[in-house]
Write a protein that holds these residues in place. Structure first.
Motif, PDB file in Angstrom:
ATOM      1  N   ILE A 106       0.946  -1.221   0.126  1.00  0.00           N
ATOM      2  CA  ILE A 106       0.007  -0.018   0.104  1.00  0.00           C
ATOM      3  C   ILE A 106       0.886   1.296   0.041  1.00  0.00           C
ATOM      4  O   ILE A 106       0.692   2.277  -0.606  1.00  0.00           O
ATOM      5  CB  ILE A 106      -0.887   0.115   1.276  1.00  0.00           C
ATOM      6  N   ASN A 134       2.021   2.189  -3.191  1.00  0.00           N
ATOM      7  CA  ASN A 134       1.168   2.531  -4.445  1.00  0.00           C
ATOM      8  C   ASN A 134       0.719   1.478  -5.249  1.00  0.00           C
ATOM      9  O   ASN A 134       0.480   1.795  -6.259  1.00  0.00           O
ATOM     10  CB  ASN A 134       1.370   3.882  -4.872  1.00  0.00           C
ATOM     11  N   LYS A 177      -4.397  -0.843  -3.164  1.00  0.00           N
ATOM     12  CA  LYS A 177      -5.468   0.156  -2.576  1.00  0.00           C
ATOM     13  C   LYS A 177      -5.978  -0.449  -1.409  1.00  0.00           C
ATOM     14  O   LYS A 177      -6.039  -1.569  -1.091  1.00  0.00           O
ATOM     15  CB  LYS A 177      -6.747   0.342  -3.469  1.00  0.00           C
ATOM     16  N   GLN A 226     -11.737   0.195   1.553  1.00  0.00           N
ATOM     17  CA  GLN A 226     -12.569   1.361   2.230  1.00  0.00           C
ATOM     18  C   GLN A 226     -13.365   1.011   3.563  1.00  0.00           C
ATOM     19  O   GLN A 226     -13.513   1.523   4.390  1.00  0.00           O
ATOM     20  CB  GLN A 226     -13.627   1.748   1.132  1.00  0.00           C
ATOM     21  N   TYR A 235      -8.386  -6.464  -1.004  1.00  0.00           N
ATOM     22  CA  TYR A 235      -7.710  -5.492  -1.649  1.00  0.00           C
ATOM     23  C   TYR A 235      -7.542  -5.446  -2.888  1.00  0.00           C
ATOM     24  O   TYR A 235      -7.727  -6.414  -3.760  1.00  0.00           O
ATOM     25  CB  TYR A 235      -6.102  -5.975  -1.097  1.00  0.00           C
ATOM     26  N   GLU A 236      -7.427  -4.359  -3.769  1.00  0.00           N
ATOM     27  CA  GLU A 236      -7.295  -4.431  -5.010  1.00  0.00           C
ATOM     28  C   GLU A 236      -5.900  -3.733  -5.653  1.00  0.00           C
ATOM     29  O   GLU A 236      -5.304  -2.899  -4.834  1.00  0.00           O
ATOM     30  CB  GLU A 236      -8.357  -3.235  -5.510  1.00  0.00           C
ATOM     31  N   ALA A 294      -3.857  -1.271  -7.459  1.00  0.00           N
ATOM     32  CA  ALA A 294      -3.896   0.153  -7.667  1.00  0.00           C
ATOM     33  C   ALA A 294      -3.514   0.555  -9.118  1.00  0.00           C
ATOM     34  O   ALA A 294      -4.173   1.499  -9.587  1.00  0.00           O
ATOM     35  CB  ALA A 294      -2.855   0.856  -6.677  1.00  0.00           C
TER      36      ALA A 294
END
Length: 546
Positions: free
Chosen positions: A457, A460, A463, A466, A472-473, A475
């Motif tokens: 993370i 970068n 992501k 939220q 997790y995705e 980026a």
């Protein structure tokens, strides 16, 4: 033991230096004798709980001999520390050597079938060059493991020095600058003991240096089998291409195994600095370390089975008789913990001094690292029928060429092999992953997974979810990342259009980088599909890919 050898050793599993002086203020001051006594007790108890070792008192960490000069009554406190500060008391031998007018006190302690506790209640274990606190929950398991180690120390009254290859003993003594006769060398390593005027050899002495080790243990060697294909077939379909049985003293057996396996390790294409080069299908360190560990740590109580090396078209299996020794577990090895315990401490000590083994607890983690560095699957570890420890190395690359090219763009970020694996996994699974997926994929716990994901993370690449519990995705969308024109290529485009190619010199001048950096940049642009290399060595040029 020669102090010349001791002074040249790095602090480690079998040797440590301790000073009698406090130099924190810049002016050497003699330390309190009670503090020195406690240091002696800590180190010797940790060594006895592991594989034994030697403590040299009166030598600084840099090897300078500053000596021991306490009054006799104070010195006795230090000499008594192994028995007064440890429970049950340690059986340590001590001797004093004078070096340039300085007295150096040497403490020798063997491994112990008991687990020793310090006066303050702590249990310590020697791991690498540190004395580490050991969980109380594992103490009883260690005791049981210690009791099972009696095999290597079993006395063989009918054997004599005539059954020992004395040249092998002399070679070891020469390597470690150990003076004395072969008999004295065997006594030093506790491979023999005196009974009245007679020397009684142990089984381990005959395994390590015997002229005919199989006379004393029928299956102490290595069986190498090369199979055709990827399965082990029997009967009419028997697919053995080569079979060889290796019988030799253990100090020679390892080299014999190396020479037998080496011709069968093929070459393969491997991406190196983003260029394809010929590499061996298994990194030498990985398969050689696996053989060393098998010889050093197998259970010699099992006399009906040998160490076996099975080579298939797609994998290499090293099979070692005996279960793992507590506190070592498959789960801890998969997590790459620097954990160590020896079933055969005397064998380990001799093989270490012979140059085959180094820092204890480091071999398996390094095997994982070199396999991943070569783009291969990490070693697979498993127990078979509770008696055979199987370590398997696969020669199949983890990633396809396209994935390797995609991962190449992240090289400057210094990602670990585990981090690369989860990125590659996400790329093939809708650009997403979970912490649980990461834990299962690379065999780490939730804390290690959390640490690695937070690092991704920060860089970068991933992501932050939220909401709690979300996946997790990535980026960056993989296809867009690869298609985007690299900045270096943009800088090179004018010259490419003008002369139709660029050289390493052009790269250095335009990008203001070193020769090695220019080569790496060119390699990355080749892998990402922007340049094509032509020519070799100094004549190499790079053309824009059409």
């Amino acid at each position: 033991m020669s102090l010349d050898w001791l002074a040249g050793q790095k602090e480690g599993q079998f040797f440590e230096r301790k000073s009698c002086y406090d130099r924190a203020t810049g002016v050497p001051k003699r330390r309190n004798v009670r503090d020195v006594a406690y240091d002696v007790a800590e180190t010797l108890s940790a060594m006895a709980n592991a594989d034994g070792g030697t403590l040299a008192l009166g030598i600084e960490n840099d090897g300078i001999e500053t000596g021991v000069d306490y009054p006799d009554d104070r010195m006795q406190v230090i000499l008594n520390a192994p028995s007064t500060h440890v429970n049950p008391p340690l059986r340590a031998t001590t001797r004093t050597e004078n070096r340039s007018g300085k007295n150096i006190v040497l403490f020798d302690v063997d491994w112990s079938a008991d687990v020793h506790q310090l006066a303050d209640g702590r249990y310590l274990l020697r791991v690498g060059d540190r004395n580490l606190p050991f969980p109380a929950s594992d103490i009883e398991a260690i005791k049981e493991g210690r009791r099972r180690r009696a095999t290597e120390m079993r006395p063989i009254p009918e054997a004599s020095l005539n059954d020992i290859d004395l040249n092998l003993v002399a070679e070891l003594a020469k390597r470690v600058s150990l003076p004395g006769t072969p008999e004295e060398v065997l006594l030093h390593y506790r491979l023999a003991e005196r009974r009245d005027i007679r020397l009684v050899l142990t089984l381990v002495a005959l395994l390590l240096f015997g002229k005919d080790p199989s006379r004393w243990h029928p299956r102490c060697g290595v069986d190498f089998v090369r199979y055709e294909g990827t399965e082990r077939l029997l009967g009419a379909a028997l697919n053995i291409v080569k079979r060889e049985r290796l019988d030799a003293p253990l100090v020679r057996l390892i080299e014999e195994a190396y020479r037998t396996v080496q011709p069968h390790v093929r070459e393969r294409q491997q991406l190196v600095d983003l260029f394809f080069e010929e590499r061996l299908e298994y990194p030498p360190f990985a398969w050689q370390e696996a053989i060393v560990n098998a010889v050093a740590h197998r259970d010699y109580h099992y006399e009906g089975v040998s160490i076996e090396i099975w080579m298939f078209d797609d994998r290499l299996e090293i099979r070692s008789p005996g279960e793992l020794v507590e506190p070592v577990t498959i789960e801890r090895l998969q997590r790459r913990e620097r954990i160590h315990a020896s079933r055969n401490p005397r064998i380990v000590r001799v093989l270490t001094d012979a140059g085959y083994m180094r820092e204890q607890g480091e071999g398996v983690p390094r095997m994982f690292e070199v396999m991943e560095h070569e783009g291969l699957y990490p070693p697979e570890l498993r127990m078979e029928a509770d008696t055979i420890f199987n370590l398997t190395l696969k020669n199949t690359p983890i990633y396809g060429l396209e994935t390797m090219r995609w991962l190449a763009q992240f090289d400057p970020l210094g990602l670990s092999g585990n981090q690369k694996r989860i990125l590659a996994y996400a790329r093939e699974h809708e650009n997403t992953f979970t912490s649980q997926t990461y834990q299962r994929l690379v065999h780490v716990d939730m804390y290690a997974a959390s640490k690695d994901i937070k690092d991704l993370i920060r860089k970068n690449l991933v992501k932050l979810p939220q909401k709690r519990g979300r996946v997790y995705e990535l980026a960056l969308v993989p296809s867009a990342t690869v298609a985007e024109k690299p900045g270096e290529y943009v800088a090179l485009e004018p010259l490419l259009r003008k002369q139709g190619y660029i050289s390493n010199r052009d790269l250095r001048e335009i990008l203001s980088v070193s020769q090695s950096a220019a080569r790496r940049i060119a390699g990355r642009l080749v892998t990402l599909g922007w340049l094509d290399p032509v020519g070799e060595a100094r004549g190499r040029r790079y053309l824009p890919r059409r």
